[in-house]
Design an enzyme around this catalytic site. Structure first.
Site, short mmCIF file in Angstrom:
data_model
loop_
_atom_site.label_atom_id
_atom_site.label_comp_id
_atom_site.label_asym_id
_atom_site.label_seq_id
_atom_site.Cartn_x
_atom_site.Cartn_y
_atom_site.Cartn_z
N CYS A 129 35.20 -10.48 26.79
CA CYS A 129 36.40 -9.84 27.02
C CYS A 129 36.60 -9.69 28.55
O CYS A 129 35.68 -9.14 28.95
CB CYS A 129 36.63 -8.62 26.22
SG CYS A 129 37.84 -7.57 26.78
N VAL A 177 39.06 -8.20 31.37
CA VAL A 177 40.57 -7.47 31.59
C VAL A 177 40.72 -7.48 33.00
O VAL A 177 40.10 -7.23 33.72
CB VAL A 177 40.28 -6.04 31.07
CG1 VAL A 177 41.47 -5.33 31.29
CG2 VAL A 177 39.89 -6.01 29.65
N HIS A 235 38.67 -11.06 41.06
CA HIS A 235 37.49 -11.45 40.10
C HIS A 235 37.79 -11.81 38.45
O HIS A 235 37.19 -12.81 38.10
CB HIS A 235 36.71 -10.06 39.95
CG HIS A 235 35.45 -10.41 39.22
ND1 HIS A 235 34.13 -10.70 39.64
CD2 HIS A 235 34.98 -9.68 37.99
CE1 HIS A 235 33.27 -10.85 38.62
NE2 HIS A 235 33.65 -9.99 37.56
N PHE A 265 35.79 -21.01 22.02
CA PHE A 265 36.30 -20.06 22.99
C PHE A 265 36.81 -18.77 22.14
O PHE A 265 38.11 -18.54 21.85
CB PHE A 265 37.36 -20.64 23.91
CG PHE A 265 37.88 -19.95 25.38
CD1 PHE A 265 37.05 -20.08 26.18
CD2 PHE A 265 38.81 -18.86 25.25
CE1 PHE A 265 37.27 -19.55 27.50
CE2 PHE A 265 39.07 -18.23 26.17
CZ PHE A 265 38.13 -18.57 27.53
N ARG A 272 43.60 -7.28 19.74
CA ARG A 272 43.01 -8.43 19.48
C ARG A 272 41.72 -8.32 18.89
O ARG A 272 41.01 -9.23 18.37
CB ARG A 272 43.28 -9.37 20.50
CG ARG A 272 44.59 -9.79 20.93
CD ARG A 272 44.68 -10.28 22.18
NE ARG A 272 46.20 -10.78 22.58
CZ ARG A 272 47.14 -9.81 22.70
NH1 ARG A 272 46.99 -8.70 23.01
NH2 ARG A 272 48.30 -10.44 22.95
#
Length: 169
Positions: free
Chosen positions: A85, A87, A93, A127, A141
Site C-alpha cells: 500500500c 499512499v 516519493h 499486482f 479497498r
C-alpha cells in the site's frame, strides 16, 4: 471499469481450485493497517479454495516487493501475490515507488523461471499493491465498501495458475 462497477458485475469466470498449488505472498509491512487485512483476504480465498501451502515473505516496504517476488518464484511457487500500500504524500516519493514496483512486477511476469528439477515456466506475479491518494481510499479497498483487493488478487492468482483457454472457430 471502476471498482464499484467491477464488483457489481456478475460475468466473471469461476475461481479454480488451489489444490496442489504452492502460492507465495510477498507483503509489505509499511501501512500494515492496510496490508494485513489484504493479506488476510488473500489467505482466506486461498484456504477456501483448498490451498495447503502458502509461503509468506514479509518485507519493509512496497519497493522491496519486487525482490521478494523474484525470490519466491525462484523457490518454485506456482504464483506470487505482491501485497502493498502506497499512499500519496507531499513529495515525489509516491511516484518513484509506484513506478519502480509496477515496472519490477511487470518485468517479472515476462521472465521465464528456472527451478532445478522443473521445466522452465512463467510464474504469475499478481499486482496487489494499492496506490491511493489517501488512507481513506486504501481502507475502502482493504475490506471496506469496495471489497478486499487482497482477496481479488488471490482469485487472480488462481485464475492465472489454471487459466481457461477457449479456442473459437
Amino acid at each position: 471499469m471502476s471498482t464499484i462497477n467491477h464488483i457489481a458485475t456478475p460475468h466473471h469466470s469461476e475461481v479454480p481450485t488451489a489444490e496442489g498449488l504452492r502460492i507465495g505472498i510477498a507483503v509489505s509491512e509499511w501501512n500494515s493497517n492496510i496490508t494485513e487485512p489484504l493479506l488476510d483476504g488473500a489467505k482466506s480465498v486461498l484456504r477456501a479454495r483448498g490451498a495447503e501451502e502458502i509461503t509468506i515473505f514479509r518485507v519493509p516496504g512496497a519497493f522491496e516487493l519486487v525482490n521478494a517476488s523474484a525470490r519466491l518464484r525462484a523457490q518454485g511457487v506456482d504464483a506470487v501475490i505482491a501485497i502493498g500500500c502506497v499512499v500519496r504524500g507531499d513529495t515525489a516519493h509516491f511516484d518513484y515507488i509506484c513506478q519502480g514496483v509496477t515496472s519490477g512486477i511487470s518485468s517479472l511476469n515476462a521472465q521465464l523461471v528456472r527451478v532445478e528439477g522443473k521445466e522452465d515456466r512463467y510464474v504469475p506475479v499478481i499486482f496487489g499493491v494499492l496506490t491511493t491518494e489517501n488512507m481513506a481510499q486504501a481502507e475502502e479497498r482493504a475490506g471496506g465498501r469496495l471489497g478486499n483487493k487482497g482477496a481479488e488478487a488471490a482469485e487472480t492468482a488462481l485464475k492465472m495458475c489454471r487459466p481457461i483457454c477457449i479456442i473459437e472457430k
